[in-house]
Design a protein around this motif. Sequence first.
Motif, mmCIF file in Angstrom:
data_model
loop_
_atom_site.group_PDB
_atom_site.id
_atom_site.type_symbol
_atom_site.label_atom_id
_atom_site.label_comp_id
_atom_site.label_asym_id
_atom_site.label_seq_id
_atom_site.Cartn_x
_atom_site.Cartn_y
_atom_site.Cartn_z
ATOM 1 N N THR A 71 0.714 -1.057 -0.090
ATOM 2 C CA THR A 71 -0.087 0.036 0.057
ATOM 3 C C THR A 71 0.762 1.343 0.116
ATOM 4 O O THR A 71 2.278 1.047 0.119
ATOM 5 N N HIS A 72 0.386 2.422 -0.273
ATOM 6 C CA HIS A 72 0.982 3.506 -0.322
ATOM 7 C C HIS A 72 1.934 4.047 0.876
ATOM 8 O O HIS A 72 2.840 4.385 1.110
ATOM 9 N N ASP A 73 1.290 3.704 2.061
ATOM 10 C CA ASP A 73 1.837 3.886 3.375
ATOM 11 C C ASP A 73 2.799 2.886 3.875
ATOM 12 O O ASP A 73 3.338 2.917 5.056
ATOM 13 N N GLY A 74 3.213 1.837 2.917
ATOM 14 C CA GLY A 74 4.412 0.981 3.394
ATOM 15 C C GLY A 74 3.927 -0.312 3.953
ATOM 16 O O GLY A 74 4.781 -1.084 4.505
ATOM 17 N N LEU A 75 2.598 -0.609 3.699
ATOM 18 C CA LEU A 75 2.280 -1.961 4.418
ATOM 19 C C LEU A 75 2.142 -3.007 3.391
ATOM 20 O O LEU A 75 1.789 -3.036 2.199
ATOM 21 N N VAL A 76 2.646 -4.365 3.875
ATOM 22 C CA VAL A 76 2.625 -5.297 2.746
ATOM 23 C C VAL A 76 1.566 -6.078 2.876
ATOM 24 O O VAL A 76 1.123 -6.528 4.127
#
Length: 432
Positions: free
Chosen positions: A99-104
């Motif tokens: 995701t854009h906020d760095g969540l895998v």
Amino acid sequence: MRADGPSGRAVRRAVVGLVVSALAAFLVVGAGAVLAARSIAEKTALTEAARSAEGLGKVIFVPTLPDVMGGDVAARNRLDAAVLARQRDGEIIRVKVWTHDGLVLYSNEPKAMGLRFPNNTEVQATIDQQASTAELSDLSNAENVTERPSHRLVEVYVPLTLDSGQRLALEVYSTDAGVAAARAELTGTLVPFALLALLVLVLAQLPVSAWLLRRVSRADAERGRLLRSALTASERERRAIARDLHDGVVQSLAGANFVLSSVRNAVASHTQPRLDMVEKASEAVRDAVGSLRTMMVDIYPPDLTGDGLPEAIDQLAERLSHEGVEVKTRIDVRTELSSELAAAAYRCARECSTNIAKHAEAAHAWIEVDGDEQRLVVRVADDGRGYVGAPAETGHLGLQLMRDAVDDLGGQFTIRTAPEGGTEVSIRLPVR
């Protein structure tokens, strides 16, 4: 012109220069072709990897991810199976959906799912710009903590846009085998072609180069022949003039001097003015005879082999001393010189001493001759007003002829003026 003369050496140097330049060109072109082939192959392979990852995202992840994100276990199993199949084929090693906020959101490595790396600039750029990127990676970034270290992998980021409009990023790792294969293939094709083209160019230029070298060699040989002919003719003329002076004017003046001596004795008992006139005439004749004898030595010096060269140099120094110049000589020749080399050394010393007497306005001068089995060095220096310009530019024909003669003998001619004044002329001639 003999093969080992200056012309032959010049041709050999030119041939060696051609060979060296051709080898250098081969090395440069070969290295440039290798680097170019590697760069082109790498870019091509990375572009292909990005295209493959885009296909993987559109065919597998875009249709399945919404159900997986909704908790559909069957959809998750189908996605895992599809990824595993491509992993077994060696097409991929690791996949991640970000995701854009760095969540895998998803990974075929369970330990990575749910981790968050908020400063992943590659993910953010992929989602914001909706552009794919591909590069070689060594897994040194922070988000690869769950991966095993690897030498080189192809890392691709591909934008994903779900039907709901949500934007994600797909990260795919694969081996660099495709890059290596592309490098080897393109290098094996491009490098031989480039070297073959250069070889054809060199071979095409060889006839022209050989023709030019032959022309230069013939021109140098002709120049040397003309110079030797001029020197031979000059020596012949000098010999004839010296013979004519000795057998003609000098003998006549010497006879006149004997007559004047007799007249002086005959009028010794008469008035003093007449005696003085006779003595002045006799002195003038003696001076003329001395000048003519000096001129004869200048025009045609005695045998310069053996001890003749030191004696001739000493005579030059003595004449220069008569002009008010303090001269120091040093002659150390430890080998037998040919008549040609001895004559060249004498001509150099004579021309320089003449220039010192006429132009230098010097108080001191030095004449040095050193010789061994390898080289003959003649050095003439003074502390006069110096020398400016090249021989051809300043009208010093004697110096220019000396330079040409030294070049023809395969030697080196140098002339320099010190900042505080004075001139030094030196020649270096090979003995053998």
